[in-house]
Each structure stands twice: as structure tokens, then as C-alpha cells.
Design a protein around this motif. Structure first.
Motif, PDB file in Angstrom:
ATOM      1  N   GLU A  57      13.667 -10.413  16.471  1.00  0.00           N
ATOM      2  CA  GLU A  57      13.104 -11.052  15.289  1.00  0.00           C
ATOM      3  C   GLU A  57      13.208 -12.565  15.453  1.00  0.00           C
ATOM      4  OE1 GLU A  57      11.792  -9.768  12.390  1.00  0.00           O
ATOM      5  OE2 GLU A  57      11.836  -7.817  13.371  1.00  0.00           O
ATOM      6  N   SER A  58      12.161 -13.279  15.039  1.00  0.00           N
ATOM      7  CA  SER A  58      12.170 -14.741  15.175  1.00  0.00           C
ATOM      8  C   SER A  58      13.363 -15.366  14.468  1.00  0.00           C
ATOM      9  CB  SER A  58      10.864 -15.326  14.626  1.00  0.00           C
ATOM     10  OG  SER A  58       9.800 -15.023  15.497  1.00  0.00           O
ATOM     11  N   GLN A  59      13.699 -14.874  13.280  1.00  0.00           N
ATOM     12  CA  GLN A  59      14.803 -15.470  12.529  1.00  0.00           C
ATOM     13  C   GLN A  59      16.123 -15.320  13.287  1.00  0.00           C
ATOM     14  OE1 GLN A  59      14.293 -17.394   9.663  1.00  0.00           O
ATOM     15  NE2 GLN A  59      16.348 -18.026  10.255  1.00  0.00           N
ATOM     16  N   ASN A  60      16.305 -14.205  14.003  1.00  0.00           N
ATOM     17  CA  ASN A  60      17.524 -14.025  14.801  1.00  0.00           C
ATOM     18  C   ASN A  60      17.595 -15.066  15.905  1.00  0.00           C
ATOM     19  OD1 ASN A  60      18.091 -11.835  13.220  1.00  0.00           O
ATOM     20  ND2 ASN A  60      17.565 -10.308  14.758  1.00  0.00           N
ATOM     21  N   LEU A  61      16.444 -15.364  16.531  1.00  0.00           N
ATOM     22  CA  LEU A  61      16.411 -16.376  17.581  1.00  0.00           C
ATOM     23  C   LEU A  61      16.713 -17.759  17.006  1.00  0.00           C
ATOM     24  CD1 LEU A  61      13.302 -15.258  19.655  1.00  0.00           C
ATOM     25  CD2 LEU A  61      15.705 -15.034  20.266  1.00  0.00           C
ATOM     26  N   ILE A  62      16.096 -18.073  15.872  1.00  0.00           N
ATOM     27  CA  ILE A  62      16.327 -19.373  15.224  1.00  0.00           C
ATOM     28  C   ILE A  62      17.807 -19.523  14.884  1.00  0.00           C
ATOM     29  CG2 ILE A  62      15.859 -20.745  13.152  1.00  0.00           C
ATOM     30  CD1 ILE A  62      12.981 -19.450  13.211  1.00  0.00           C
ATOM     31  N   ASP A  63      18.385 -18.480  14.293  1.00  0.00           N
ATOM     32  CA  ASP A  63      19.802 -18.523  13.916  1.00  0.00           C
ATOM     33  C   ASP A  63      20.695 -18.677  15.144  1.00  0.00           C
ATOM     34  OD1 ASP A  63      18.968 -18.185  11.305  1.00  0.00           O
ATOM     35  OD2 ASP A  63      19.526 -16.060  11.200  1.00  0.00           O
ATOM     36  N   GLY A  64      20.375 -17.956  16.222  1.00  0.00           N
ATOM     37  CA  GLY A  64      21.170 -18.032  17.449  1.00  0.00           C
ATOM     38  C   GLY A  64      21.086 -19.406  18.091  1.00  0.00           C
ATOM     39  N   LEU A  65      19.874 -19.943  18.158  1.00  0.00           N
ATOM     40  CA  LEU A  65      19.689 -21.285  18.718  1.00  0.00           C
ATOM     41  C   LEU A  65      20.441 -22.318  17.890  1.00  0.00           C
ATOM     42  CD1 LEU A  65      15.884 -21.097  19.570  1.00  0.00           C
ATOM     43  CD2 LEU A  65      17.697 -21.620  21.225  1.00  0.00           C
ATOM     44  N   LYS A  66      20.250 -22.258  16.570  1.00  0.00           N
ATOM     45  CA  LYS A  66      20.869 -23.242  15.680  1.00  0.00           C
ATOM     46  C   LYS A  66      22.391 -23.195  15.795  1.00  0.00           C
ATOM     47  CE  LYS A  66      20.673 -25.024  10.968  1.00  0.00           C
ATOM     48  NZ  LYS A  66      20.205 -26.364  11.247  1.00  0.00           N
ATOM     49  N   SER A  67      22.930 -22.002  15.846  1.00  0.00           N
ATOM     50  CA  SER A  67      24.373 -21.830  15.967  1.00  0.00           C
ATOM     51  C   SER A  67      24.889 -22.465  17.267  1.00  0.00           C
ATOM     52  CB  SER A  67      24.694 -20.336  15.925  1.00  0.00           C
ATOM     53  OG  SER A  67      25.988 -20.095  16.345  1.00  0.00           O
ATOM     54  N   GLY A  68      24.185 -22.227  18.372  1.00  0.00           N
ATOM     55  CA  GLY A  68      24.583 -22.822  19.651  1.00  0.00           C
ATOM     56  C   GLY A  68      24.491 -24.333  19.629  1.00  0.00           C
ATOM     57  N   PHE A  69      23.391 -24.852  19.063  1.00  0.00           N
ATOM     58  CA  PHE A  69      23.218 -26.303  18.975  1.00  0.00           C
ATOM     59  C   PHE A  69      24.287 -26.940  18.097  1.00  0.00           C
ATOM     60  CE2 PHE A  69      18.459 -25.732  19.841  1.00  0.00           C
ATOM     61  CZ  PHE A  69      18.558 -26.207  21.143  1.00  0.00           C
ATOM     62  N   LYS A  71      27.279 -25.977  17.519  1.00  0.00           N
ATOM     63  CA  LYS A  71      28.572 -26.010  18.210  1.00  0.00           C
ATOM     64  C   LYS A  71      28.600 -27.181  19.199  1.00  0.00           C
ATOM     65  CE  LYS A  71      31.895 -23.204  20.754  1.00  0.00           C
ATOM     66  NZ  LYS A  71      32.709 -24.395  20.823  1.00  0.00           N
ATOM     67  N   LEU A  72      27.534 -27.326  20.004  1.00  0.00           N
ATOM     68  CA  LEU A  72      27.471 -28.445  20.958  1.00  0.00           C
ATOM     69  C   LEU A  72      27.500 -29.782  20.222  1.00  0.00           C
ATOM     70  CD1 LEU A  72      24.692 -27.121  23.376  1.00  0.00           C
ATOM     71  CD2 LEU A  72      27.139 -27.340  23.875  1.00  0.00           C
ATOM     72  N   PHE A  73      26.801 -29.833  19.101  1.00  0.00           N
ATOM     73  CA  PHE A  73      26.711 -31.034  18.273  1.00  0.00           C
ATOM     74  C   PHE A  73      28.100 -31.405  17.743  1.00  0.00           C
ATOM     75  CE2 PHE A  73      24.473 -33.260  14.652  1.00  0.00           C
ATOM     76  CZ  PHE A  73      23.685 -34.062  15.449  1.00  0.00           C
ATOM     77  N   ALA A  74      28.789 -30.403  17.178  1.00  0.00           N
ATOM     78  CA  ALA A  74      30.123 -30.629  16.602  1.00  0.00           C
ATOM     79  C   ALA A  74      31.127 -31.044  17.682  1.00  0.00           C
ATOM     80  CB  ALA A  74      30.602 -29.365  15.892  1.00  0.00           C
ATOM     81  N   ASP A  75      30.951 -30.524  18.885  1.00  0.00           N
ATOM     82  CA  ASP A  75      31.856 -30.854  19.993  1.00  0.00           C
ATOM     83  C   ASP A  75      31.488 -32.172  20.678  1.00  0.00           C
ATOM     84  OD1 ASP A  75      33.138 -28.481  19.477  1.00  0.00           O
ATOM     85  OD2 ASP A  75      32.292 -27.405  21.187  1.00  0.00           O
ATOM     86  N   GLY A  76      30.439 -32.840  20.192  1.00  0.00           N
ATOM     87  CA  GLY A  76      30.039 -34.121  20.761  1.00  0.00           C
ATOM     88  C   GLY A  76      29.395 -34.019  22.136  1.00  0.00           C
ATOM     89  N   GLN A  77      28.849 -32.837  22.465  1.00  0.00           N
ATOM     90  CA  GLN A  77      28.265 -32.638  23.794  1.00  0.00           C
ATOM     91  C   GLN A  77      26.786 -33.027  23.865  1.00  0.00           C
ATOM     92  OE1 GLN A  77      29.193 -28.811  25.530  1.00  0.00           O
ATOM     93  NE2 GLN A  77      31.167 -28.760  24.505  1.00  0.00           N
ATOM     94  N   ILE A  78      26.113 -33.099  22.711  1.00  0.00           N
ATOM     95  CA  ILE A  78      24.705 -33.511  22.668  1.00  0.00           C
ATOM     96  C   ILE A  78      24.520 -34.485  21.507  1.00  0.00           C
ATOM     97  CG2 ILE A  78      23.788 -31.391  23.709  1.00  0.00           C
ATOM     98  CD1 ILE A  78      23.037 -30.426  20.878  1.00  0.00           C
ATOM     99  N   ARG A  79      23.437 -35.306  21.572  1.00  0.00           N
ATOM    100  CA  ARG A  79      23.213 -36.260  20.480  1.00  0.00           C
ATOM    101  C   ARG A  79      22.037 -35.866  19.590  1.00  0.00           C
ATOM    102  NH1 ARG A  79      21.439 -41.270  24.339  1.00  0.00           N
ATOM    103  NH2 ARG A  79      19.190 -40.942  24.306  1.00  0.00           N
ATOM    104  N   ALA A  80      21.237 -34.894  20.036  1.00  0.00           N
ATOM    105  CA  ALA A  80      20.116 -34.440  19.210  1.00  0.00           C
ATOM    106  C   ALA A  80      19.655 -33.075  19.692  1.00  0.00           C
ATOM    107  CB  ALA A  80      18.954 -35.429  19.293  1.00  0.00           C
ATOM    108  N   TYR A  81      18.996 -32.352  18.779  1.00  0.00           N
ATOM    109  CA  TYR A  81      18.361 -31.097  19.185  1.00  0.00           C
ATOM    110  C   TYR A  81      17.154 -30.837  18.303  1.00  0.00           C
ATOM    111  CZ  TYR A  81      20.772 -28.700  15.300  1.00  0.00           C
ATOM    112  OH  TYR A  81      21.223 -28.309  14.069  1.00  0.00           O
ATOM    113  N   GLY A  82      16.257 -30.031  18.830  1.00  0.00           N
ATOM    114  CA  GLY A  82      15.068 -29.638  18.085  1.00  0.00           C
ATOM    115  C   GLY A  82      14.873 -28.145  18.169  1.00  0.00           C
TER     116      GLY A  82
END
Length: 138
Positions: A57-69, A71-82
Motif C-alpha cells: 500500500e502506498s501509505q505503508n511506503l510513505i510511513d516507512g520512508l518518513k520513519s527512516g528519514f 530517524k536520520l534527521f533526528a540523529d543529525g545524519q542528513i540535512r533535508a529529505y523529500g
């Protein structure tokens, strides 16, 4: 700083539109996908594999991507995501709806980034035609 934000946003939009356009031209659809801007400014494409389902389901993919991003965002590993996914939008306050590519960008240095929409349709010859594009506050 402002210039870096604009550059990052433009890089994510350019990549997302190009990839979505390629997928649409290949199969008239695409699964949600993402991209991230590393701290060094490099754009990296990101997909999410639902291990349990070949046609998730698209929503599962969106949720999975957002969750991964996030985590990286909170850990300071990336500065932006789309996050990029397909939506239906109303045009000009009417009942007319259009397919649209939605690009939802999050950046470390700005919480003022709108959600971007790029409408599209298909010609009688099955050619992809882009219509209006706009941003809306989140």
C-alpha cells in the motif's frame, strides 16, 4: 544559509520530477519514493522495501520512508529529505480533479517549506502532459 536551503529544495524537486516522470512514462504509475540531502550536500535516492508485500500500500511506503528519514534527521545524519507520491488535487476551487506529483520536503534549516504539487494528465496519444504546479503550506 538561505541559498543552501533553496539549492537543496531545487535538487530534491529536480530529482523527484525526473524520476516520477520516467516511472509514469514507463508504466503510468509509480510507488512513493524519497531522496535525502546528506550533510555534505549530496543528494541520495531512497526507496523503501516492504519485506512482506510485492505490491505494498502506498501509505505503508510513505510511513516507512518518513520513519527512516525522521530517524536520520533526528540523529543529525542528513540535512533535508523529500517524500514524493501521487495524489489527486482540486483545480481552481472547482470540482475538477487532477493527478499530481506531490513532493513533501523537510529541511533542517527551515520549517516554511510548502508541499509542492505538479499536476499532470495524459494526451490521447498517451503522452504525459504537465499542467500547473503550485505550493501549499503544510
Amino acid at each position: 544559509m538561505e541559498n543552501e536551503i533553496e539549492k537543496d529544495i531545487q535538487a530534491i524537486i529536480d530529482y523527484s520530477i525526473e524520476f516520477a516522470e520516467r516511472m509514469l512514462n514507463n508504466g503510468k504509475e509509480y510507488y512513493p519514493f524519497g531522496s535525502q540531502i546528506e550533510n555534505n550536500g549530496e543528494l541520495v535516492a531512497v526507496g523503501f522495501k516492504d519485506g512482506e508485500n510485492d505490491f505494498p500500500e502506498s501509505q505503508n511506503l510513505i510511513d516507512g520512508l518518513k520513519s527512516g528519514f525522521e530517524k536520520l534527521f533526528a540523529d543529525g545524519q542528513i540535512r533535508a529529505y523529500g517524500l514524493t507520491y501521487d495524489v489527486r488535487v482540486s483545480l481552481n476551487n472547482s470540482n475538477n480533479k487532477s493527478d499530481a506529483i506531490c513532493i513533501d520536503i523537510t529541511h533542517l534549516s527551515s520549517n516554511q517549506i510548502p508541499r509542492y504539487y505538479f499536476t499532470y494528465s495524459w494526451s490521447e496519444n498517451d503522452e504525459l502532459i504537465f499542467g500547473e504546479s503550485f505550493g501549499m503550506k503544510k
